[in-house]
Write a protein that holds these residues in place. Sequence first.
Motif, PDB file in Angstrom:
ATOM      1  N   GLN A  47     -15.383 112.426 -33.453  1.00  0.00           N
ATOM      2  CA  GLN A  47     -15.600 112.582 -32.019  1.00  0.00           C
ATOM      3  C   GLN A  47     -16.866 111.847 -31.582  1.00  0.00           C
ATOM      4  OE1 GLN A  47     -15.585 116.841 -31.901  1.00  0.00           O
ATOM      5  NE2 GLN A  47     -13.410 116.954 -31.391  1.00  0.00           N
ATOM      6  N   TRP A  48     -17.942 111.956 -32.353  1.00  0.00           N
ATOM      7  CA  TRP A  48     -19.172 111.226 -32.031  1.00  0.00           C
ATOM      8  C   TRP A  48     -18.931 109.724 -32.095  1.00  0.00           C
ATOM      9  CZ3 TRP A  48     -22.845 112.955 -29.284  1.00  0.00           C
ATOM     10  CH2 TRP A  48     -23.167 114.312 -29.312  1.00  0.00           C
ATOM     11  N   HIS A  49     -18.126 109.312 -33.052  1.00  0.00           N
ATOM     12  CA  HIS A  49     -17.795 107.897 -33.169  1.00  0.00           C
ATOM     13  C   HIS A  49     -17.054 107.414 -31.916  1.00  0.00           C
ATOM     14  CE1 HIS A  49     -16.628 104.077 -34.824  1.00  0.00           C
ATOM     15  NE2 HIS A  49     -15.343 104.378 -34.679  1.00  0.00           N
ATOM     16  N   LEU A  50     -16.090 108.188 -31.458  1.00  0.00           N
ATOM     17  CA  LEU A  50     -15.333 107.806 -30.266  1.00  0.00           C
ATOM     18  C   LEU A  50     -16.223 107.765 -29.024  1.00  0.00           C
ATOM     19  CD1 LEU A  50     -12.019 109.726 -30.951  1.00  0.00           C
ATOM     20  CD2 LEU A  50     -12.423 107.256 -31.107  1.00  0.00           C
ATOM     21  N   VAL A  51     -17.149 108.700 -28.908  1.00  0.00           N
ATOM     22  CA  VAL A  51     -18.109 108.661 -27.798  1.00  0.00           C
ATOM     23  C   VAL A  51     -18.906 107.354 -27.877  1.00  0.00           C
ATOM     24  CG1 VAL A  51     -20.234 109.705 -26.881  1.00  0.00           C
ATOM     25  CG2 VAL A  51     -18.269 111.153 -27.485  1.00  0.00           C
ATOM     26  N   GLY A  52     -19.366 107.014 -29.076  1.00  0.00           N
ATOM     27  CA  GLY A  52     -20.120 105.773 -29.257  1.00  0.00           C
ATOM     28  C   GLY A  52     -19.296 104.536 -28.939  1.00  0.00           C
ATOM     29  N   MET A  53     -18.002 104.578 -29.244  1.00  0.00           N
ATOM     30  CA  MET A  53     -17.144 103.423 -28.988  1.00  0.00           C
ATOM     31  C   MET A  53     -16.930 103.170 -27.501  1.00  0.00           C
ATOM     32  SD  MET A  53     -14.100 103.697 -31.837  1.00  0.00           S
ATOM     33  CE  MET A  53     -13.182 102.340 -31.133  1.00  0.00           C
ATOM     34  N   TYR A  54     -16.740 104.237 -26.729  1.00  0.00           N
ATOM     35  CA  TYR A  54     -16.292 104.033 -25.356  1.00  0.00           C
ATOM     36  C   TYR A  54     -17.307 104.356 -24.270  1.00  0.00           C
ATOM     37  CZ  TYR A  54     -11.955 103.295 -27.764  1.00  0.00           C
ATOM     38  OH  TYR A  54     -11.008 102.806 -28.614  1.00  0.00           O
ATOM     39  N   ALA A  55     -18.200 105.290 -24.477  1.00  0.00           N
ATOM     40  CA  ALA A  55     -19.169 105.642 -23.435  1.00  0.00           C
ATOM     41  C   ALA A  55     -20.051 104.463 -23.012  1.00  0.00           C
ATOM     42  CB  ALA A  55     -20.023 106.833 -23.876  1.00  0.00           C
ATOM     43  N   PRO A  56     -20.504 103.613 -23.945  1.00  0.00           N
ATOM     44  CA  PRO A  56     -21.353 102.495 -23.519  1.00  0.00           C
ATOM     45  C   PRO A  56     -20.655 101.492 -22.603  1.00  0.00           C
ATOM     46  CG  PRO A  56     -21.614 102.878 -25.863  1.00  0.00           C
ATOM     47  CD  PRO A  56     -20.454 103.710 -25.405  1.00  0.00           C
ATOM     48  N   SER A  57     -19.330 101.538 -22.539  1.00  0.00           N
ATOM     49  CA  SER A  57     -18.606 100.601 -21.674  1.00  0.00           C
ATOM     50  C   SER A  57     -18.997 100.764 -20.208  1.00  0.00           C
ATOM     51  CB  SER A  57     -17.098 100.800 -21.823  1.00  0.00           C
ATOM     52  OG  SER A  57     -16.701 100.464 -23.132  1.00  0.00           O
ATOM     53  N   PHE A  58     -19.444 101.970 -19.840  1.00  0.00           N
ATOM     54  CA  PHE A  58     -19.854 102.199 -18.458  1.00  0.00           C
ATOM     55  C   PHE A  58     -21.128 101.433 -18.098  1.00  0.00           C
ATOM     56  CE2 PHE A  58     -17.348 106.052 -19.366  1.00  0.00           C
ATOM     57  CZ  PHE A  58     -16.415 105.949 -18.340  1.00  0.00           C
ATOM     58  N   VAL A  59     -21.929 101.073 -19.097  1.00  0.00           N
ATOM     59  CA  VAL A  59     -23.198 100.402 -18.813  1.00  0.00           C
ATOM     60  C   VAL A  59     -23.341  99.048 -19.511  1.00  0.00           C
ATOM     61  CG1 VAL A  59     -24.425 102.551 -18.350  1.00  0.00           C
ATOM     62  CG2 VAL A  59     -24.391 101.636 -20.672  1.00  0.00           C
ATOM     63  N   ALA A  60     -22.396  98.682 -20.341  1.00  0.00           N
ATOM     64  CA  ALA A  60     -22.534  97.444 -21.134  1.00  0.00           C
ATOM     65  C   ALA A  60     -22.710  96.214 -20.242  1.00  0.00           C
ATOM     66  CB  ALA A  60     -21.346  97.264 -22.069  1.00  0.00           C
TER      67      ALA A  60
END
Length: 189
Positions: A47-60
């Motif tokens: 779950q932490w991995h998935l957060v890391g994969m997709y959450a940064p897309s909002f600010v990348a």
Amino acid sequence: MVFSTPISLAALPTNVIGGVVMMFVMTAAPLAAVACNHSIDGANMIQWHLVGMYAPSFVAGRLISRFGMPAVLYTGMVLSGACGVVAALSTTLPAFCIALLCLGIGWNFMFVGGSTLLAASHLLHERAAVQGTAELIRGFLTAIATLAAGPILETLGWAELNLAIVPLLLLAAVMTHSWVRSGARMTPA
């Protein structure tokens, strides 16, 4: 010519290596966690991995605009490398979670940055063929990495599997550095 410019020679390895490293470590992580006597409740590391994969897309995109493409790409490489270091140093459940969070964010920065760079490295009429070729290469190599993860984990161990990603990340860094040094613009002439 496709994939012959410094920018495309940085974009392709960054995108492909980001995917290969992510799938290689992510595939082996649950197997390694079970081998380290962590219960299946340790699935929160994924779950932490998935957060890391997709959450940064909002600010990348904003990070690329603010700090520049090379900084985001290098940050992705460093975070992916940090995953390997954390995982090689400890097999505690928090270490698995931190390593996989770093891996997810690292992948995101390398994927978003590499994809953006790839699209910017070619003329409009070349982009579909270039993107398709890049996705084919990435898909093929990530499939190999996924299939190799279990046997390599069994043969070498978790720490060594994680250290095996370092040469790939160094290759991506060298190719990115070559592009930066060339002074090539992000848009083709």
